[in-house]
Design a protein around this motif. Structure first.
Motif, PDB file in Angstrom:
ATOM      1  N   TYR A   1      42.560  45.020  57.391  1.00 55.85           N
ATOM      2  CA  TYR A   1      43.612  45.494  58.297  1.00 55.85           C
ATOM      3  C   TYR A   1      43.176  45.401  59.758  1.00 55.85           C
ATOM      4  O   TYR A   1      42.012  45.657  60.064  1.00 55.85           O
ATOM      5  CB  TYR A   1      43.889  46.976  58.029  1.00 55.85           C
ATOM      6  N   ASN A   2      44.111  45.104  60.658  1.00 53.71           N
ATOM      7  CA  ASN A   2      43.812  45.355  62.065  1.00 53.71           C
ATOM      8  C   ASN A   2      44.124  46.823  62.337  1.00 53.71           C
ATOM      9  O   ASN A   2      44.696  47.520  61.483  1.00 53.71           O
ATOM     10  CB  ASN A   2      44.589  44.391  62.980  1.00 53.71           C
ATOM     11  N   GLU A   3      43.726  47.306  63.523  1.00 55.77           N
ATOM     12  CA  GLU A   3      43.835  48.747  63.791  1.00 55.77           C
ATOM     13  C   GLU A   3      45.291  49.226  63.670  1.00 55.77           C
ATOM     14  O   GLU A   3      45.575  50.242  63.036  1.00 55.77           O
ATOM     15  CB  GLU A   3      43.289  49.018  65.205  1.00 55.77           C
ATOM     16  N   HIS A   4      46.200  48.449  64.243  1.00 56.69           N
ATOM     17  CA  HIS A   4      47.609  48.830  64.249  1.00 56.69           C
ATOM     18  C   HIS A   4      48.163  48.942  62.819  1.00 56.69           C
ATOM     19  O   HIS A   4      48.790  49.942  62.443  1.00 56.69           O
ATOM     20  CB  HIS A   4      48.383  47.781  65.062  1.00 56.69           C
ATOM     21  N   ASP A   5      47.866  47.931  61.991  1.00 61.36           N
ATOM     22  CA  ASP A   5      48.369  47.940  60.606  1.00 61.36           C
ATOM     23  C   ASP A   5      47.720  49.050  59.789  1.00 61.36           C
ATOM     24  O   ASP A   5      48.357  49.650  58.919  1.00 61.36           O
ATOM     25  CB  ASP A   5      48.099  46.590  59.922  1.00 61.36           C
ATOM     26  N   ALA A   6      46.429  49.315  60.067  1.00 60.87           N
ATOM     27  CA  ALA A   6      45.727  50.372  59.319  1.00 60.87           C
ATOM     28  C   ALA A   6      46.371  51.725  59.616  1.00 60.87           C
ATOM     29  O   ALA A   6      46.584  52.543  58.714  1.00 60.87           O
ATOM     30  CB  ALA A   6      44.250  50.377  59.701  1.00 60.87           C
ATOM     31  N   ILE A   7      46.708  51.943  60.886  1.00 57.84           N
ATOM     32  CA  ILE A   7      47.346  53.214  61.262  1.00 57.84           C
ATOM     33  C   ILE A   7      48.714  53.322  60.586  1.00 57.84           C
ATOM     34  O   ILE A   7      49.073  54.357  60.044  1.00 57.84           O
ATOM     35  CB  ILE A   7      47.449  53.329  62.804  1.00 57.84           C
ATOM     36  N   GLU A   8      49.438  52.207  60.554  1.00 57.71           N
ATOM     37  CA  GLU A   8      50.760  52.225  59.897  1.00 57.71           C
ATOM     38  C   GLU A   8      50.634  52.492  58.407  1.00 57.71           C
ATOM     39  O   GLU A   8      51.429  53.216  57.823  1.00 57.71           O
ATOM     40  CB  GLU A   8      51.455  50.883  60.104  1.00 57.71           C
ATOM     41  N   ALA A   9      49.595  51.908  57.794  1.00 58.32           N
ATOM     42  CA  ALA A   9      49.454  52.027  56.341  1.00 58.32           C
ATOM     43  C   ALA A   9      48.913  53.394  55.929  1.00 58.32           C
ATOM     44  O   ALA A   9      49.326  53.943  54.907  1.00 58.32           O
ATOM     45  CB  ALA A   9      48.546  50.915  55.821  1.00 58.32           C
ATOM     46  N   PHE A  10      47.968  53.935  56.696  1.00 60.45           N
ATOM     47  CA  PHE A  10      47.282  55.150  56.228  1.00 60.45           C
ATOM     48  C   PHE A  10      47.533  56.383  57.100  1.00 60.45           C
ATOM     49  O   PHE A  10      47.129  57.476  56.763  1.00 60.45           O
ATOM     50  CB  PHE A  10      45.769  54.888  56.134  1.00 60.45           C
ATOM     51  N   GLY A  11      48.148  56.186  58.259  1.00 61.79           N
ATOM     52  CA  GLY A  11      48.406  57.316  59.165  1.00 61.79           C
ATOM     53  C   GLY A  11      47.268  57.486  60.149  1.00 61.79           C
ATOM     54  O   GLY A  11      46.096  57.308  59.793  1.00 61.79           O
ATOM     55  N   VAL A  12      47.612  57.850  61.364  1.00 60.27           N
ATOM     56  CA  VAL A  12      46.614  57.911  62.434  1.00 60.27           C
ATOM     57  C   VAL A  12      45.506  58.921  62.137  1.00 60.27           C
ATOM     58  O   VAL A  12      44.343  58.735  62.506  1.00 60.27           O
ATOM     59  CB  VAL A  12      47.320  58.168  63.801  1.00 60.27           C
ATOM     60  N   ASP A  13      45.819  60.005  61.402  1.00 56.93           N
ATOM     61  CA  ASP A  13      44.813  61.047  61.137  1.00 56.93           C
ATOM     62  C   ASP A  13      43.744  60.579  60.157  1.00 56.93           C
ATOM     63  O   ASP A  13      42.653  61.145  60.100  1.00 56.93           O
ATOM     64  CB  ASP A  13      45.492  62.302  60.584  1.00 56.93           C
TER      65      ASP A  13
END
Ligand code: FAD
Length: 406
Positions: free
Chosen positions: A379-391
């Protein structure tokens, strides 16, 4: 000749002799299956054509990597001087020598594929294929225009994609794409690259590395889908090498002398301005479309996905049970050679050994040569945040300068 006990001439018929099709056909032949493969290259609108091996070998990864290498050897001359070598910096890059060597290498690969097919007893048809019915392929001989019908238990479609053009008058007549660049006889001069994906940036990168003036016309952010922080580094480096990034869109192409006058609407100091610039070459690299028009899929009702690719399930099977699709033309996966190869082999294991193996497309590695080499996996950072949530995401960054850069 039909084998005893089979209704069909072949067990497996592959349409497309590129990365996925060749790998799949060879894998099936190794399992003792009766295999055939059709490959036919439709020339580009400017008439460029090539041999068996598909996009990667002829107009993709291989010539791209060789030209990237050619450009980096030029850049190394600056380092050589500092390291004490006597370098004549006035010597310019010779396109004719490079293109001759690159094209000869490709021809040797084309030859290698043909001999591999013979060795594996795979029947090769250098003909344009289309689907007649769920088990019949129609082949057209380009010389005689005569049709030939062959039957197979399974048909695998691996026809890849081709570069898109802009819907602007004269685009196809005056502009080139990556299909032409890697076989270009006339050395490119001042070049405009239209596009913001990795192909646009890589081509711009190596042309600049060979000493050409390069403008890259982008509509918005380059390298979408890649990590933004890394993209910034790539772009900063490209600008440092002398590439001029222009934000805007082309509106017209007109012949001017030996070059092309490009009319464009560009963003300058927050305003949209119109201007026109004459280039020796204009390369369109705005994306690729699935190469399915000639396949006559409507004859059997093979369904397409919203992006125009052939809709397949996790077993690369289309809405017609005996017809499969993989590589760039299938609705799943990534447009990368190792992915097409893996899909080709996995499909054969599934069909003929009943061993179905899924591919985790999220963990496929990829690299760009822009000319700074950047590799990524997952994942790139943006997609990882979308997939798993920023927290649930921790981001660590680290940077260092290679010693050579000192
Ligand atoms: P292809 O390799 O495109 O092969 C399809 C074949 O089918 C072609 O030979 C075509 O002529 C033939 N065909 C089409 N229609 C018919 C028909 N009706 N009958 C008979 N034959 C037909 N990937 C990477 O992994 N790494 C890279 O560095 C990389 N760089 C690239 C650089 C560029 C400029 C481009 C354009 C692509 C690059 N790729 C790279 C992508 C890679 O080339 C493709 O993902 C890969 O080639 C897809 O393989 P494929 O088997 O799906 O189709």
């Amino acid at each position: 000749m039909e084998a005893k006990g089979s209704k069909y001439l072949y067990d497996y018929f592959v349409i497309g002799g590129g990365s996925g099709g060749l790998a799949s056909a060879k894998h099936a032949a190794k399992l003792g299956k009766r295999v055939a493969l059709a490959d036919f290259v439709k020339p580009s609108p400017l008439g460029t054509k090539w041999g068996i091996g598909g996009t990667c070998v002829n107009v993709g990864c291989i010539p791209k990597k060789l030209m990237h290498f050619a450009a980096t050897t030029g850049e190394l001359r600056h380092d050589q001087e500092l390291c004490g070598w006597k370098v004549d910096m006035s010597v310019k890059h010779d396109w004719d020598t490079m293109i001759g060597n690159v094209n000869n290498h490709i021809r040797s690969l084309n030859w290698g594929y043909k001999t591999q097919l013979m060795k594996e007893k795979i029947k090769y048809y250098n003909m344009l294929a289309s689907i007649e019915d769920p088990h019949t392929v129609k082949l057209i001989d380009a010389k005689t225009n005569e049709p030939l019908y062959v039957t197979a238990e399974h048909i695998c479609i691996a026809v890849g994609g081709r570069p898109q053009y802009l819907d602007i008058p004269n685009c196809k007549e005056l502009c080139i794409t990556s299909d032409d660049l890697f076989w270009l006889k006339k050395p490119p001069g001042k070049s405009l690259i239209i596009g913001a994906g990795y192909i646009a940036l890589e081509c711009g990168g190596f042309l600049r590395g060979m000493g050409r003036d390069v403008d890259i016309l982008v509509r918005s952010r380059p390298l979408r889908g890649f990590d933004t922080e890394m993209v910034d580094k790539v772009i900063t480096y490209m600008k440092y090498t002398g590439i001029n990034f222009v934000t805007g869109t082309p509106v017209s192409f007109d012949k001017e002398g030996e070059g092309v006058k490009v009319g464009m609407k560009i963003q300058e100091n927050g305003a949209t301005v119109e201007k026109s610039v004459v280039y020796d070459n204009v390369l369109i690299a705005i994306g690729r479309y699935p190469d399915i028009k000639e396949l006559k899929l409507e004859n059997v009702g093979v369904e397409l996905a919203p992006n125009g690719k052939i809709k397949v399930d996790e077993r690369w099977t289309s809405s017609v049970d005996s017809i499969h699709a993989l590589g760039d033309v299938s609705s799943i996966g990534l447009e990368l050679t190792p992915v097409a190869i893996k899909e080709g082999r996995n499909l054969v294991d599934g069909l003929f050994k009943n061993e179905w193996k899924k591919i985790d497309y999220k963990t496929v590695c990829t690299a760009v040569f822009t000319p700074l080499e950047y590799a990524v996996c997952g994942y790139n950072e943006h997609d990882a945040i979308e997939a798993f949530g920023v927290d649930d995401i921790d981001v660590y960054t680290s940077s260092f300068k290679p010693t050579e850069w000192a």
